[in-house]
Design a protein around this motif. Sequence first.
Motif, PDB file in Angstrom:
ATOM      1  N   PHE A  79     107.098  30.677 -37.080  1.00 21.88           N
ATOM      2  CA  PHE A  79     105.845  30.503 -36.350  1.00 21.88           C
ATOM      3  C   PHE A  79     106.095  30.339 -34.854  1.00 21.88           C
ATOM      4  CE2 PHE A  79     103.760  29.626 -40.419  1.00 21.88           C
ATOM      5  CZ  PHE A  79     102.530  30.219 -40.203  1.00 21.88           C
TER       6      PHE A  79
ATOM      7  N   ALA B 271     100.321  25.459 -37.555  1.00 22.44           N
ATOM      8  CA  ALA B 271     100.609  26.842 -37.935  1.00 22.44           C
ATOM      9  C   ALA B 271      99.331  27.677 -37.951  1.00 22.44           C
ATOM     10  CB  ALA B 271     101.280  26.874 -39.304  1.00 22.44           C
TER      11      ALA B 271
ATOM     12  N   THR C   6     110.338  28.282 -41.796  1.00 25.65           N
ATOM     13  CA  THR C   6     108.906  28.448 -41.549  1.00 25.65           C
ATOM     14  C   THR C   6     108.559  28.075 -40.115  1.00 25.65           C
ATOM     15  OG1 THR C   6     108.449  27.916 -43.866  1.00 25.65           O
ATOM     16  CG2 THR C   6     106.613  27.783 -42.330  1.00 25.65           C
TER      17      THR C   6
ATOM     18  N   PRO D  18     105.136  35.434 -39.667  1.00 26.88           N
ATOM     19  CA  PRO D  18     105.204  34.001 -39.983  1.00 26.88           C
ATOM     20  C   PRO D  18     104.512  33.634 -41.281  1.00 26.88           C
ATOM     21  CG  PRO D  18     103.666  34.394 -38.194  1.00 26.88           C
ATOM     22  CD  PRO D  18     104.396  35.678 -38.418  1.00 26.88           C
TER      23      PRO D  18
ATOM     24  N   CYS E 126     105.218  33.163 -31.442  1.00 33.08           N
ATOM     25  CA  CYS E 126     104.387  32.886 -30.267  1.00 33.08           C
ATOM     26  C   CYS E 126     104.642  33.920 -29.176  1.00 33.08           C
ATOM     27  CB  CYS E 126     104.672  31.492 -29.719  1.00 33.08           C
ATOM     28  SG  CYS E 126     104.022  30.146 -30.729  1.00 33.08           S
TER      29      CYS E 126
ATOM     30  N   LEU F   1      98.530  30.986 -35.677  1.00 31.70           N
ATOM     31  CA  LEU F   1      98.070  32.235 -36.277  1.00 31.70           C
ATOM     32  C   LEU F   1      96.749  32.680 -35.641  1.00 31.70           C
ATOM     33  CD1 LEU F   1      98.803  34.293 -38.451  1.00 31.70           C
ATOM     34  CD2 LEU F   1      97.438  32.963 -40.067  1.00 31.70           C
TER      35      LEU F   1
END
Length: 313
Positions: free
Chosen positions: A95, A269, A91, A246, A99, A273
């Motif tokens: 994420f 996170a 996870t 992600p 980026c 997002l």
Amino acid sequence: MSEQQAEKLLATLILARSFSYLMSKFVLGELDTFNLLALRFLLAFAVLLVVLRKHCRRVNRQVLFHGAVIGTTFFLTLSAELTALHSAPSTTVSFLENCSIVLVPLMAAALRRRFPGKGTLGSAALAVFGVALLTQGHSGGMSISAGECTALLAAFFYADTILLTSHFAKDDDPLALGLVQVGTVGVLSLTVSLLTETPHLPTSLGGWGGVVMLALVCTGFGLTLQPMAQSHISAEKAGLFCALSPVSAAVLGWVFLREDLGPVGLLGAALVLCSILLPHFLAMPAVQAKLHRVPRLPLHWNRIFRAPARKAT
């Protein structure tokens, strides 16, 4: 293919690729990094040679060169990604790697020699804070692990791959370009594996199942068709759909691997997002219309603060 059809296809491809984080995490317990990449991409390349045999005739020197360049940058992306998965949760890696979507408009502005817009700078700031909280939530302090650093390096290489794919796919046959890209990653992976590892085949049924899933679904379907989808949309818009990766990877990691980011990590996170979605939200026609309706002050600053006129003597 219309732009709407390309958007639906790209969203499906990115969701398919998000499964690679989960499957790679399983198979890495049995195979080394480059050994896994070599099996995955060479198997996918062999299948694609049969399926896309008509497009093989369209592979000329230009397509071969462009596909090799994209394949090299994507090989660097996957090498950093799998190295990060050895020591960081899937996870977190997903994420951090995504980026790259924030890096794409920044790098595009640098190539065009233009100053980034306010939305781009705002999303970059959100991404920085999100990465800080995400890594703090995993490490438990104000530090960043080697796996997280490698995931950020993968983000840089992935941003290069997105820009190169959007640029080359407009001039070349997308499927032929994807075929050369897959073959390039397979050859580079096999070369590095022979030099640094002891290559071997999977010894368990689960290992073979993971390799086949990665080769056919995540690579053969998810990667080869991406140049075709991106040939009809811009690189900036392609970044919007990468936000799906992600999120789906986080759900899969929580369900199958019992990965928990914690409250601080979840906040980070969420910021990452938001940084991905912010520029596309600001570019929506409805939002642009509301921004233009903001009332302006009746007086200009230069009228308020101008020097008083001198009296005639």
